[in-house]
Design an enzyme around this catalytic site. Structure first.
Site, PDB file in Angstrom:
ATOM      1  N   GLU A   1     -12.718   7.023  11.709  1.00 13.53           N
ATOM      2  CA  GLU A   1     -11.320   6.594  11.685  1.00 13.53           C
ATOM      3  C   GLU A   1     -10.601   6.567  13.025  1.00 13.53           C
ATOM      4  O   GLU A   1      -9.655   5.808  13.209  1.00 13.53           O
ATOM      5  CB  GLU A   1     -10.514   7.502  10.734  1.00 13.53           C
ATOM      6  CG  GLU A   1     -10.807   7.324   9.268  1.00 13.53           C
ATOM      7  CD  GLU A   1     -12.017   8.105   8.785  1.00 13.53           C
ATOM      8  OE1 GLU A   1     -12.601   7.735   7.753  1.00 13.53           O
ATOM      9  OE2 GLU A   1     -12.394   9.100   9.464  1.00 13.53           O
TER      10      GLU A   1
ATOM     11  N   ARG B   1      -2.181   3.491  -5.307  1.00 17.37           N
ATOM     12  CA  ARG B   1      -3.646   3.502  -5.227  1.00 17.37           C
ATOM     13  C   ARG B   1      -4.216   4.914  -5.142  1.00 17.37           C
ATOM     14  O   ARG B   1      -5.335   5.119  -4.660  1.00 17.37           O
ATOM     15  CB  ARG B   1      -4.130   2.669  -4.024  1.00 17.37           C
ATOM     16  CG  ARG B   1      -3.689   1.212  -4.067  1.00 17.37           C
ATOM     17  CD  ARG B   1      -4.074   0.474  -2.797  1.00 17.37           C
ATOM     18  NE  ARG B   1      -3.578  -0.905  -2.828  1.00 17.37           N
ATOM     19  CZ  ARG B   1      -4.346  -1.976  -2.693  1.00 17.37           C
ATOM     20  NH1 ARG B   1      -5.647  -1.849  -2.540  1.00 17.37           N
ATOM     21  NH2 ARG B   1      -3.823  -3.182  -2.717  1.00 17.37           N
TER      22      ARG B   1
ATOM     23  N   ARG C   1      -7.018  16.438  -0.459  1.00 19.64           N
ATOM     24  CA  ARG C   1      -6.736  17.313   0.684  1.00 19.64           C
ATOM     25  C   ARG C   1      -5.277  17.185   1.099  1.00 19.64           C
ATOM     26  O   ARG C   1      -4.631  18.158   1.479  1.00 19.64           O
ATOM     27  CB  ARG C   1      -7.665  16.971   1.856  1.00 19.64           C
ATOM     28  CG  ARG C   1      -7.563  17.944   3.018  1.00 19.64           C
ATOM     29  CD  ARG C   1      -8.628  17.671   4.050  1.00 19.64           C
ATOM     30  NE  ARG C   1      -9.955  17.941   3.517  1.00 19.64           N
ATOM     31  CZ  ARG C   1     -11.083  17.506   4.069  1.00 19.64           C
ATOM     32  NH1 ARG C   1     -11.040  16.740   5.135  1.00 19.64           N
ATOM     33  NH2 ARG C   1     -12.246  17.812   3.539  1.00 19.64           N
TER      34      ARG C   1
ATOM     35  N   ARG D   1      -4.625  12.940  12.825  1.00 22.94           N
ATOM     36  CA  ARG D   1      -5.723  12.930  11.851  1.00 22.94           C
ATOM     37  C   ARG D   1      -6.320  14.321  11.786  1.00 22.94           C
ATOM     38  O   ARG D   1      -6.681  14.918  12.815  1.00 22.94           O
ATOM     39  CB  ARG D   1      -6.770  11.898  12.267  1.00 22.94           C
ATOM     40  CG  ARG D   1      -8.096  12.063  11.535  1.00 22.94           C
ATOM     41  CD  ARG D   1      -9.010  10.874  11.666  1.00 22.94           C
ATOM     42  NE  ARG D   1     -10.420  11.243  11.579  1.00 22.94           N
ATOM     43  CZ  ARG D   1     -11.028  11.703  10.503  1.00 22.94           C
ATOM     44  NH1 ARG D   1     -10.351  11.884   9.384  1.00 22.94           N
ATOM     45  NH2 ARG D   1     -12.312  12.003  10.537  1.00 22.94           N
TER      46      ARG D   1
ATOM     47  N   HIS E   1       0.806  -1.223   0.000  1.00 25.41           N
ATOM     48  CA  HIS E   1       0.000   0.000   0.000  1.00 25.41           C
ATOM     49  C   HIS E   1       0.839   1.272   0.000  1.00 25.41           C
ATOM     50  O   HIS E   1       0.339   2.343  -0.346  1.00 25.41           O
ATOM     51  CB  HIS E   1      -0.908   0.014   1.233  1.00 25.41           C
ATOM     52  CG  HIS E   1      -1.501  -1.318   1.540  1.00 25.41           C
ATOM     53  ND1 HIS E   1      -0.959  -2.178   2.493  1.00 25.41           N
ATOM     54  CD2 HIS E   1      -2.554  -1.978   0.994  1.00 25.41           C
ATOM     55  CE1 HIS E   1      -1.664  -3.304   2.519  1.00 25.41           C
ATOM     56  NE2 HIS E   1      -2.632  -3.216   1.618  1.00 25.41           N
TER      57      HIS E   1
ATOM     58  N   GLY F   1      -9.417  15.961   9.811  1.00 25.16           N
ATOM     59  CA  GLY F   1     -10.522  15.627   8.925  1.00 25.16           C
ATOM     60  C   GLY F   1     -11.812  16.293   9.348  1.00 25.16           C
ATOM     61  O   GLY F   1     -11.805  17.316  10.038  1.00 25.16           O
TER      62      GLY F   1
ATOM     63  N   SER G   1     -18.470  19.244   9.913  1.00 25.29           N
ATOM     64  CA  SER G   1     -18.923  19.531   8.551  1.00 25.29           C
ATOM     65  C   SER G   1     -20.449  19.465   8.419  1.00 25.29           C
ATOM     66  O   SER G   1     -21.004  19.974   7.441  1.00 25.29           O
ATOM     67  CB  SER G   1     -18.294  18.536   7.571  1.00 25.29           C
ATOM     68  OG  SER G   1     -18.653  17.203   7.923  1.00 25.29           O
ATOM     69  N   ASP G   2     -21.107  18.825   9.366  1.00 27.49           N
ATOM     70  CA  ASP G   2     -22.571  18.774   9.389  1.00 27.49           C
ATOM     71  C   ASP G   2     -22.998  18.439  10.808  1.00 27.49           C
ATOM     72  O   ASP G   2     -22.177  18.001  11.625  1.00 27.49           O
ATOM     73  CB  ASP G   2     -23.110  17.739   8.398  1.00 27.49           C
ATOM     74  CG  ASP G   2     -22.579  16.342   8.673  1.00 27.49           C
ATOM     75  OD1 ASP G   2     -23.326  15.527   9.224  1.00 27.49           O
ATOM     76  OD2 ASP G   2     -21.403  16.064   8.349  1.00 27.49           O
TER      77      ASP G   2
END
Length: 319
Positions: free
Chosen positions: A186, A49, A30, A93, A10, A95, A208-209
């Site tokens: 995650e 990938r 991003r 992280r 990977h 995000g 984000s929401d």
């Protein structure tokens, strides 16, 4: 002696290509944006990938940024390989998350103290009960300090890391009563992999929401939840003087205002960038640790010691 596990199926980066601190958004675009906007001389070290990883300099400190993809299986693979094969010490992280608590709003910054989950990811470590893994206290402490230097007061508390995006279980109300701030997909796997490897992890997310306030951002707006840090020192782009950086920032905020946004859009990645800069290539504090810092280290060390004892080193890899 070279690591026989490198490259992996990977990640095709070479040994030493990654800095000890990696920022990890979910979206590969991003990752590309962060690297090209904020890192000096970014080098693409992985594109297997389509998962882009870069290493460059941020205010003279070597920093990497690489995408994780979506969900615990994906971040579980990338964080495991970075921690165990590439010598990465810290994964942050950066995000998005969906708000659960009434105390958070769209575009607010939340930091995951712990991560509830409906995943069985933790069962591999030999613990048969329910597990809510914790972040690294030292990263949390420094991230909150970095955010406050920028004038941001982050919400710190538990996240809910779910295996299911379209969830029919009706868990959101129950989790809200338990004080969970937001849901994402995650952090639990990231925190468990860090604990098992004896490394450090933290999730810094922008809302984000919101599940109960009927507020949300579209896909393009979520992608644009990128950051021009708002403090004087971190606003400097590579090769720019502070005045030029401030001019760039004002222009960007003006463009944001023209489409109905506001300056909170610019806060998503900033604490992570400042934290990565502060960490540099080590986690050593120059000042003596506070009593709270020592207590946090005690509980973190006890927790990681338990997880490491439950599984032999060098976990199995699916083929």
């Amino acid at each position: 002696m070279s690591n026989p596990n490198i490259p992996t199926p990977h990640i095709t980066a070479k040994e030493g290509d990654f800095a000890r601190t990696v920022l990890m958004p979910g979206d590969p675009l991003r990752s590309k944006f962060i690297a090209e906007t904020y890192l000096e001389n970014p080098v693409l070290v992985n594109d297997t990938r389509g998962v882009q990883g870069y290493t460059g300099l941020y205010h003279g400190k070597r920093v990497s940024v690489m995408a994780s993809g979506m969900g615990m299986p994906s971040i579980g693979i990338y964080s495991y390989e970075l921690f165990n094969f590439y010598g990465v010490e810290n994964i942050i992280r950066v995000g998005t998350a969906g708000g659960l608590s009434d105390s958070v709003n769209v575009r607010d910054v939340v930091i995951g103290l712990s991560s509830y989950t409906n995943s069985n990811f933790g069962r591999q470590f030999g613990f048969d009960g329910n597990v809510a893994p914790c972040c690294s206290f030292k990263l949390l402490e420094q991230a909150v300090a970095a955010a406050r230097r920028m004038g941001i007061e982050p919400s710190v508390g538990p996240l809910y890391s779910s295996d299911i995006f379209y969830d029919e279980s009706g868990m959101s109300g129950k989790l809200k009563k338990l004080g969970v701030l937001a849901v994402e997909m995650e952090s639990a796997a990231l925190y468990l992999n860090a604990a098992r490897a004896g490394k450090n992890a933290l999730a810094i997310c922008t809302i984000s929401d919101h599940l109960s306030k009927n507020e949300s951002l579209d896909a393009q707006a979520r992608r644009e939840l990128q950051t021009v840090p708002l403090d004087g020192s971190a606003a400097d782009r590579p090769g720019e003087e502070p005045r030029a950086a401030r001019k760039h920032l004002r222009a960007r905020l003006a463009r944001r205002a023209a489409v109905g946004g506001d300056e909170r859009d610019e806060h998503a990645v900033a604490p992570g960038l400042l934290l990565a800069r502060d960490l540099g290539e080590n986690l050593l504090h120059k000042a003596p640790p506070s009593a709270a810092h020592r207590r946090g280290h005690f509980f973190w060390n006890e927790y990681t010691s338990f997880v490491r004892k439950k599984q032999p080193a060098g976990g199995k890899r699916w083929t």
